[in-house]
Design a protein around this motif. Structure first.
Motif, PDB file in Angstrom:
ATOM      1  N   ILE A  18       2.636  -4.366   4.671  1.00 42.73           N
ATOM      2  CA  ILE A  18       3.440  -3.834   3.549  1.00 42.73           C
ATOM      3  C   ILE A  18       3.390  -4.828   2.379  1.00 42.73           C
ATOM      4  N   MET A  19       3.449  -6.120   2.708  1.00 41.81           N
ATOM      5  CA  MET A  19       3.402  -7.132   1.646  1.00 41.81           C
ATOM      6  C   MET A  19       2.025  -7.204   0.995  1.00 41.81           C
ATOM      7  N   TRP A  20       1.022  -7.000   1.790  1.00 44.93           N
ATOM      8  CA  TRP A  20      -0.367  -6.962   1.249  1.00 44.93           C
ATOM      9  C   TRP A  20      -0.483  -5.826   0.216  1.00 44.93           C
ATOM     10  N   ALA A  21       0.034  -4.649   0.578  1.00 44.49           N
ATOM     11  CA  ALA A  21      -0.015  -3.509  -0.357  1.00 44.49           C
ATOM     12  C   ALA A  21       0.814  -3.813  -1.600  1.00 44.49           C
ATOM     13  N   ALA A  22       1.955  -4.486  -1.423  1.00 41.78           N
ATOM     14  CA  ALA A  22       2.845  -4.778  -2.563  1.00 41.78           C
ATOM     15  C   ALA A  22       2.116  -5.571  -3.643  1.00 41.78           C
ATOM     16  N   THR A  23       1.215  -6.482  -3.211  1.00 42.61           N
ATOM     17  CA  THR A  23       0.509  -7.298  -4.211  1.00 42.61           C
ATOM     18  C   THR A  23      -0.446  -6.452  -5.053  1.00 42.61           C
ATOM     19  N   ALA A 343      -8.412   6.917   8.544  1.00 43.54           N
ATOM     20  CA  ALA A 343      -8.394   5.682   7.736  1.00 43.54           C
ATOM     21  C   ALA A 343      -6.948   5.465   7.287  1.00 43.54           C
ATOM     22  N   GLU A 344      -6.747   4.718   6.205  1.00 38.28           N
ATOM     23  CA  GLU A 344      -5.369   4.351   5.837  1.00 38.28           C
ATOM     24  C   GLU A 344      -4.847   5.102   4.625  1.00 38.28           C
ATOM     25  N   GLY A 345      -5.537   6.192   4.228  1.00 38.67           N
ATOM     26  CA  GLY A 345      -5.097   6.902   3.023  1.00 38.67           C
ATOM     27  C   GLY A 345      -5.595   6.199   1.776  1.00 38.67           C
ATOM     28  N   HIS A 346      -5.069   6.619   0.637  1.00 37.27           N
ATOM     29  CA  HIS A 346      -5.548   6.064  -0.625  1.00 37.27           C
ATOM     30  C   HIS A 346      -5.180   4.583  -0.740  1.00 37.27           C
ATOM     31  N   PRO A 347      -6.031   3.823  -1.386  1.00 34.62           N
ATOM     32  CA  PRO A 347      -5.723   2.418  -1.624  1.00 34.62           C
ATOM     33  C   PRO A 347      -4.465   2.237  -2.486  1.00 34.62           C
ATOM     34  N   ALA A 348      -3.831   1.074  -2.284  1.00 32.32           N
ATOM     35  CA  ALA A 348      -2.553   0.789  -2.953  1.00 32.32           C
ATOM     36  C   ALA A 348      -2.671   0.869  -4.484  1.00 32.32           C
TER      37      ALA A 348
END
Ligand code: ADE
Length: 417
Positions: A18-23, A343-348
């Motif tokens: 979650i923190m990785w996506a937040a950046t 996969a993980e869906g759309h990129p952040a």
């Protein structure tokens, strides 16, 4: 706290992700900081039915910082990231009701558990929550100020509800903001669908015949990215204008009847049912790979595929082989939304803009919901433009400003050749 997730022990990995996506979600972060200062959502109860991903977690945390109380459920039985669900419960105190691979009954039980919050705002991705609320929980309607909807399929359903006079409150079609569909639907679906096919199968895309059904914004994204990987791309369409556009974008256009005979891979992105139907299954090549990138698992006629098959064999996660005599047809992710299942869906980076629109839509409904009719609305253009301005800023991109002379020219009609 009530919740229903796979395993709370998965939370540590979920927190890091979650923190990785937040950046990568700086626009949403600026909104989060604003909301954290003034808490405009204090006392507001939200039932959210969204794909439970790292990006969604950041939206939920943004709304929480604004003071909202939220319950989260999945918008697809296969899209939940169980570690994210665990992190939301264990670290952030959000009641989550979502388990990857849940059956239909559990899926709807979870939607009802999210509705038990007695929401002021509903958030949907595909309109299952709002539809359940209108069918089974009508006592809750009078408490709701408004709803938001993330995706094209949901907007189509909601417009039908409004036309038929059954929509009980106003809904903001987040999907219809330019800063949503031009980026999320096109670049998000484009990249994540290719990613999902590669993760599930590890096939070489170069040199393959890749059929894309539907040339809406999602189909366009998939077709362009498949071309970028070196596939020969065929587009199928029912809309003559979109078909013409695909032709002039340099794609081969033909009916599915013909495309299926040469296809190595078929991806559906139309929002409609049985786009790959029984006659197509019968004339498909041996070894064809079928995947769906549309919201619901209706685009490939899976029931007929089952009936035609002598045997179904799971090859590896997300890949099932249907044996039709000597012919093999491979179906990815059970025909469900492949980019979020395999996969993980759309990129952040694109969800940053989509979810900035979601957060703004919640604020807008709280300010203006009482003045809106029971219809489907777009967010105002100023909000859409503001999100674009913020995105450009965080990307370090400067643009020109109209000079007063240019502004005046655009507002005059007398000046010709
Ligand atoms: N829809 C498509 N991709 C998504 C993501 N990464 N998170 C939430 N919803 C999505």
């Amino acid at each position: 706290m009530e919740y229903d997730i796979r395993d709370i022990g998965l939370s540590e990995r979920g927190i890091k992700r979650i923190m990785w996506a937040a950046t990568r979600m700086p626009v949403l972060n600026t909104i989060r900081q604003e909301l954290a200062k003034s808490h405009p959502l204090r006392g507001v109860k939200i039932a959210a039915c969204l794909h439970v991903t790292t990006e969604t977690a950041n939206l939920i945390l943004t709304l929480k910082e604004g003071g909202a109380q939220i319950r989260l459920t999945a918008s697809n039985p296969l899209s939940t990231q169980d570690d994210v669900a665990a992190a939301l419960v264990a670290e952030y105190g959000i009641p989550v009701f979502a388990i990857k691979g849940e059956d239909r009954e559990t899926y709807y039980k979870h939607i009802n558990q999210a509705l038990d919050i007695k929401p002021h705002i509903t958030m949907d991705d595909g309109a299952d929550l709002i539809s359940t609320l209108h069918r089974e929980r009508q006592d809750l309607i009078s408490n709701v100020v408004g709803g938001t909807e993330e995706t094209t399929t949901g907007v189509v359903r909601l417009k039908q509800m409004a036309t038929k006079g059954v929509l009980g409150y106003p809904v903001i079609a987040v999907n219809d903001s330019y800063t949503k569909y031009l980026f999320d639907n096109r670049y998000g679906t484009g990249q994540s669908t290719i990613d999902a096919i590669m993760r599930a199968t590890n096939i070489l895309l170069a040199g393959k015949t890749f059929v894309v059904a539907g040339y809406g914004w999602c189909g366009r994204g998939i077709a362009w990215r498949a071309r970028g990987m070196g596939s020969h791309v065929i587009v199928t369409e029912t809309n003559p204008i979109r078909a013409l556009e695909a032709v002039m974008d340099g794609f081969t256009v033909m009916p599915m009847r013909d495309a299926i005979k040469v296809a190595d891979i078929v991806v559906t992105a139309t929002g409609d049912i049985n786009v790959v139907d029984v006659e197509h299954l019968k004339s498909a090549k041996d070894g064809v790979i079928l995947a769906n990138a549309g919201h619901f698992d209706v685009e490939i006629n899976i029931q007929k595929l089952h009936e035609l098959a002598d045997k179904v064999e799971n090859i590896k996660p997300m890949v099932d082989c249907y044996h039709l005599g000597d012919k093999r047809i491979y179906l990815l992710a059970e025909g469900r939304l492949v980019n979020l299942s395999a996969a993980e869906g759309h990129p952040a980076e694109v969800m940053d803009m989509s979810f900035a629109n979601q957060a703004r839509a919640v604020e807008y409904l709280l300010k203006h919901g009482d003045k809106l009719e029971k219809k489907v609305y777009k967010l105002p253009d100023e909000i859409d433009r503001d999100i674009a301005i913020r995105k450009l800023k965080v990307m370090g991109v400067e643009i020109d400003k109209l000079t007063p002379e240019q502004q005046q020219y655009l507002s005059s009609w007398e000046w010709g050749t």
